[in-house]
Design a protein around this motif. Structure first.
Motif, PDB file in Angstrom:
ATOM      1  N   ASP A   1      45.789  47.883  22.162  1.00  0.00           N
ATOM      2  CA  ASP A   1      45.816  46.982  23.459  1.00  0.00           C
ATOM      3  C   ASP A   1      44.596  47.350  24.363  1.00  0.00           C
ATOM      4  N   SER A   2      43.736  47.896  23.901  1.00  0.00           N
ATOM      5  CA  SER A   2      42.425  48.328  24.699  1.00  0.00           C
ATOM      6  C   SER A   2      41.704  46.952  25.076  1.00  0.00           C
ATOM      7  N   ALA A   3      41.403  46.025  24.198  1.00  0.00           N
ATOM      8  CA  ALA A   3      40.865  44.661  24.404  1.00  0.00           C
ATOM      9  C   ALA A   3      41.709  44.089  25.353  1.00  0.00           C
ATOM     10  N   GLU A   4      42.702  43.762  25.171  1.00  0.00           N
ATOM     11  CA  GLU A   4      43.645  43.142  26.230  1.00  0.00           C
ATOM     12  C   GLU A   4      43.551  43.781  27.557  1.00  0.00           C
ATOM     13  N   LYS A   5      43.426  45.151  27.518  1.00  0.00           N
ATOM     14  CA  LYS A   5      43.700  45.656  28.889  1.00  0.00           C
ATOM     15  C   LYS A   5      42.246  45.344  29.641  1.00  0.00           C
ATOM     16  N   ALA A   6      41.226  45.646  28.697  1.00  0.00           N
ATOM     17  CA  ALA A   6      39.756  45.358  29.174  1.00  0.00           C
ATOM     18  C   ALA A   6      39.698  43.794  29.718  1.00  0.00           C
ATOM     19  N   LYS A   7      40.357  42.877  29.204  1.00  0.00           N
ATOM     20  CA  LYS A   7      40.276  41.524  29.409  1.00  0.00           C
ATOM     21  C   LYS A   7      41.069  41.249  30.841  1.00  0.00           C
ATOM     22  N   GLY A   8      42.352  42.164  30.931  1.00  0.00           N
ATOM     23  CA  GLY A   8      42.771  42.142  32.023  1.00  0.00           C
ATOM     24  C   GLY A   8      42.268  42.502  33.320  1.00  0.00           C
ATOM     25  N   CYS A   9      41.604  43.640  33.113  1.00  0.00           N
ATOM     26  CA  CYS A   9      40.510  44.082  34.098  1.00  0.00           C
ATOM     27  C   CYS A   9      39.500  43.181  34.626  1.00  0.00           C
ATOM     28  N   ASP A  10      39.091  42.470  33.595  1.00  0.00           N
ATOM     29  CA  ASP A  10      38.005  41.445  33.616  1.00  0.00           C
ATOM     30  C   ASP A  10      38.621  40.345  34.512  1.00  0.00           C
ATOM     31  N   GLU A  11      39.842  39.780  34.267  1.00  0.00           N
ATOM     32  CA  GLU A  11      40.365  38.799  34.994  1.00  0.00           C
ATOM     33  C   GLU A  11      40.596  39.328  36.256  1.00  0.00           C
ATOM     34  N   ARG A  12      41.023  40.484  36.591  1.00  0.00           N
ATOM     35  CA  ARG A  12      41.375  41.074  38.106  1.00  0.00           C
ATOM     36  C   ARG A  12      40.053  41.041  38.945  1.00  0.00           C
ATOM     37  N   ILE A  13      38.935  41.412  38.160  1.00  0.00           N
ATOM     38  CA  ILE A  13      37.603  41.197  39.040  1.00  0.00           C
ATOM     39  C   ILE A  13      37.352  39.952  39.324  1.00  0.00           C
ATOM     40  N   GLN A  14      37.572  39.210  38.410  1.00  0.00           N
ATOM     41  CA  GLN A  14      37.169  37.764  38.684  1.00  0.00           C
ATOM     42  C   GLN A  14      38.193  36.986  39.864  1.00  0.00           C
ATOM     43  N   SER A  15      39.403  37.348  39.686  1.00  0.00           N
ATOM     44  CA  SER A  15      40.171  37.177  40.855  1.00  0.00           C
ATOM     45  C   SER A  15      39.793  37.688  42.297  1.00  0.00           C
ATOM     46  N   ILE A  16      39.589  38.865  42.327  1.00  0.00           N
ATOM     47  CA  ILE A  16      39.048  39.453  43.644  1.00  0.00           C
ATOM     48  C   ILE A  16      37.752  38.863  43.828  1.00  0.00           C
ATOM     49  N   SER A  17      36.805  38.523  43.009  1.00  0.00           N
ATOM     50  CA  SER A  17      35.602  37.810  43.372  1.00  0.00           C
ATOM     51  C   SER A  17      35.880  36.488  44.042  1.00  0.00           C
TER      52      SER A  17
END
Length: 195
Positions: free
Chosen positions: A26-42
């Motif tokens: 699930d590392s790819a999914e967790k990486a994607k979750g981190c990227d989405e969170r970064i996008q949300s913060i931005s």
């Protein structure tokens, strides 16, 4: 750094770490979750900045409107009311100055002339009542040069008090003769001849 910037930095590190671990299921999914969170913060930061800009712009526009309304509407209306108050209370010199200061606001030029006519009419009447015919004649001549002054002068001449005597006739002559002959010297000589 702000809290959001620190969070974004940590999330970017975590995303890189998850991306580098390819064996974890699930590392790819967790990486994607981190990227989405970064996008949300931005996006949240962008919204805050836009709101700040909109608030500042709205404040500046509102302040500008207040200044414009104050300068071109409220203050002139207050000054106009004061000038009208002066005119209504017979303080014609103050009224004339106040109306002239207002320039072309509303009917200020017309009101200034009206105050001049009123003041001049009072001068004529006062001079006549005190038997000061020279002063009455000068004021009558001034009155004839003002817009609406002829009507006032004819009213004084036609309906003057009994003590106006000979001057009432001379004012009438001034009115009749100078309507046809406009020169200033004519007015003076008519007054001097008839007194």
């Amino acid at each position: 750094l702000s809290k959001d910037d620190a969070s974004k930095k940590e999330l970017k590190k975590a995303s890189k770490l998850f991306t580098s671990i390819k064996d974890e299921k699930d590392s790819a999914e967790k990486a994607k979750g981190c990227d989405e969170r970064i996008q949300s913060i931005s996006s949240a930061q962008s919204r805050k900045i836009r709101r700040g800009i909109i608030t500042a712009t709205t404040s500046v526009v509102a302040l500008g409107l207040i200044i414009v309304l104050g300068t071109f509407v409220i203050v002139p209306n207050v000054k106009y009311a004061i000038a009208t108050s002066y005119a209504n209370s017979g303080q014609y010199e103050d009224a004339i100055a106040a109306f002239e200061e207002l320039g072309n606001f509303k009917d200020s030029p017309k009101r200034a002339i009206q105050c001049e006519v009123d003041a001049c009419e009072i001068q004529v009447r006062n001079a006549l009542e005190s038997d000061n015919y020279d002063e009455a004649c000068k004021s009558a001549q001034t009155l004839t040069g003002l817009d609406g002054g002829w009507d006032r002068l004819e009213t004084i001449a036609e309906g003057g008090a009994q003590n106006f005597g000979l001057l009432r006739k001379s004012i009438h002559l001034v009115c009749v003769r100078t309507r046809h002959r406009v020169s200033h010297g004519c007015k003076v000589s008519i007054c001097n001849e008839t007194l």
